[in-house]
Design an enzyme around this catalytic site. Structure first.
Site, PDB file in Angstrom:
ATOM      1  N   ASP A 187      12.838  27.371  -6.409  1.00 22.22           N
ATOM      2  CA  ASP A 187      11.918  27.164  -5.279  1.00 22.22           C
ATOM      3  C   ASP A 187      12.240  25.883  -4.492  1.00 22.22           C
ATOM      4  OD1 ASP A 187      10.925  25.777  -7.644  1.00 22.22           O
ATOM      5  OD2 ASP A 187       9.086  25.364  -6.510  1.00 22.22           O
ATOM      6  N   HIS A 188      13.422  25.298  -4.782  1.00 21.52           N
ATOM      7  CA  HIS A 188      13.880  24.105  -4.047  1.00 21.52           C
ATOM      8  C   HIS A 188      15.308  24.265  -3.522  1.00 21.52           C
ATOM      9  CE1 HIS A 188      10.347  21.695  -5.202  1.00 21.52           C
ATOM     10  NE2 HIS A 188      10.328  22.588  -6.173  1.00 21.52           N
ATOM     11  N   ASP A 248       9.308  17.501  -6.920  1.00 19.46           N
ATOM     12  CA  ASP A 248       8.337  17.813  -7.974  1.00 19.46           C
ATOM     13  C   ASP A 248       8.162  16.643  -8.945  1.00 19.46           C
ATOM     14  OD1 ASP A 248       8.087  20.310  -6.856  1.00 19.46           O
ATOM     15  OD2 ASP A 248       9.038  21.398  -8.506  1.00 19.46           O
ATOM     16  N   HIS A 267       4.536  20.645  -3.522  1.00 24.06           N
ATOM     17  CA  HIS A 267       3.578  21.722  -3.821  1.00 24.06           C
ATOM     18  C   HIS A 267       2.147  21.323  -3.466  1.00 24.06           C
ATOM     19  CE1 HIS A 267       6.201  24.463  -6.197  1.00 24.06           C
ATOM     20  NE2 HIS A 267       6.841  23.349  -6.512  1.00 24.06           N
ATOM     21  N   HIS A 288      11.164  15.683 -14.529  1.00 25.39           N
ATOM     22  CA  HIS A 288      10.910  17.116 -14.272  1.00 25.39           C
ATOM     23  C   HIS A 288      12.201  17.883 -14.557  1.00 25.39           C
ATOM     24  CE1 HIS A 288       9.223  20.642 -12.303  1.00 25.39           C
ATOM     25  NE2 HIS A 288      10.209  20.669 -11.448  1.00 25.39           N
ATOM     26  N   HIS A 331      16.061  18.786  -6.268  1.00 23.57           N
ATOM     27  CA  HIS A 331      16.478  19.260  -7.590  1.00 23.57           C
ATOM     28  C   HIS A 331      16.852  20.733  -7.516  1.00 23.57           C
ATOM     29  CE1 HIS A 331      12.177  20.237  -7.635  1.00 23.57           C
ATOM     30  NE2 HIS A 331      12.292  20.914  -8.761  1.00 23.57           N
ATOM     31  N   HIS A 351      15.818  23.601  -9.022  1.00 25.09           N
ATOM     32  CA  HIS A 351      14.961  24.776  -9.240  1.00 25.09           C
ATOM     33  C   HIS A 351      15.012  25.735  -8.050  1.00 25.09           C
ATOM     34  CE1 HIS A 351      12.358  22.678 -12.537  1.00 25.09           C
ATOM     35  NE2 HIS A 351      13.415  23.287 -13.043  1.00 25.09           N
TER      36      HIS A 351
HETATM   37 FE    FE Z   1       8.835  23.249  -7.427  1.00 22.10          FE
HETATM   38 ZN    ZN Z   2      10.709  22.083  -9.800  1.00 22.56          ZN
END
Ligand code: FE
Ligand code: ZN
Length: 255
Positions: free
Chosen positions: A60-61, A133, A171, A114, A56, A58
């Site tokens: 942090d991805h 996530d 995570h 998400h 996805h 985001h």
């Molecule tokens: Fe994440």
């Molecule tokens: Zn995420």
């Protein structure tokens, strides 16, 4: 020889995963949380990056997509229905599609909730899934863009995978998830036993990821809306699965 997975820590609590196909020397990174640790992991194994498989959009991805693509010439794969938010996307994939990675085939599962464009990658021959996530050990992703019904449908797709499927979550949230899980399903013996194992692992600084579909079905409250114990704790005895899931998620958001 099947696929090899190399797992490593990134950012505050993310995991990065390298996926290597020895037959073709192809190497993918699942998401790009942090460029430095990804390059260090590649160097430690002597692997050259050929693919980026995004779950996805985001940061942090997908935050390292552009830099890694530029450095390695890697092919970026992501959700067709969210292509505008996946930096550097080259290959757009949709639900049910097979994506060929080296000598292995990944099945793409659309798992919105998400985010609206979240996908998971399931490698049936290796029995492994990368779920981003969407599903965590004893938890699930926050509903930033989807409804409880969307997420419940997505989690059902993952629950339909074989119980021994090894699940790589993005995570390390397990300790906090465990505290919540016990609060809503205190009489689940499998959960109580697992929480003790988790505390032991974390006290040694060891990861609780990967998990398996079977373990999650037995202990993860977000996959257990039919549990009498859970329904009783949250005051929804006999309610339908989506309602119980929604209330469980709402309580976790405020836990
Ligand atoms: Fe994440
Ligand atoms: Zn995420």
């Amino acid at each position: 020889m099947g696929l090899q997975v190399h797992q490593f820590a990134c950012l505050a609590d993310n995991y990065g995963f390298l996926l290597h196909d020895e037959a073709t020397k192809s190497t993918a990174v699942i998401d790009t949380p942090e460029v430095g640790p990804i390059n260090a992991a590649l160097a430690s194994r002597g692997w050259a990056l050929t693919h980026i498989l995004n779950t996805h959009h985001h940061f942090d991805h997908a935050g390292g997509n552009e830099a890694l693509k530029q450095q390695w010439g890697a092919m970026v794969v992501g959700a067709a229905n969210d292509a505008a938010r996946i930096p550097g996307i080259d290959v757009r994939v949709s639900d049910g599609e097979q994506f060929q990675f080296g000598s292995a085939a990944a099945q793409v599962l659309e798992v919105p909730g998400h985010t609206t464009g979240h996908i998971a990658y399931y490698f049936a021959d290796s029995g492994i899934a990368f779920v981003g996530d969407t599903l965590f050990a004893l938890g699930c992703g926050r509903l930033f863009e989807g409804s409880p019904s969307d997420m419940w449908t997505s989690l059902n797709k993952l629950m339909a995978l074989p119980d021994d499927t090894v699940v790589y979550c993005a995570h390390e949230y397990t300790q906090a998830n465990a505290n919540f899980a016990l609060s809503v399903e205190p009489n689940n013996a499998a959960l109580v036993a697992r929480v003790a194992e988790i505390a032991e692992l974390r006290s040694r600084g060891e990861p609780t990821v990967p998990t398996t579909i079977g373990k999650e079905k037995a202990t993860n409250p977000f996959l257990r809306p039919t549990s009498a114990d859970l329904q009783q704790t949250i005051g929804l005895v006999g309610a339908d699965a989506v309602a119980v899931f929604a209330e469980t998620r709402r309580r976790k958001d405020n836990f």
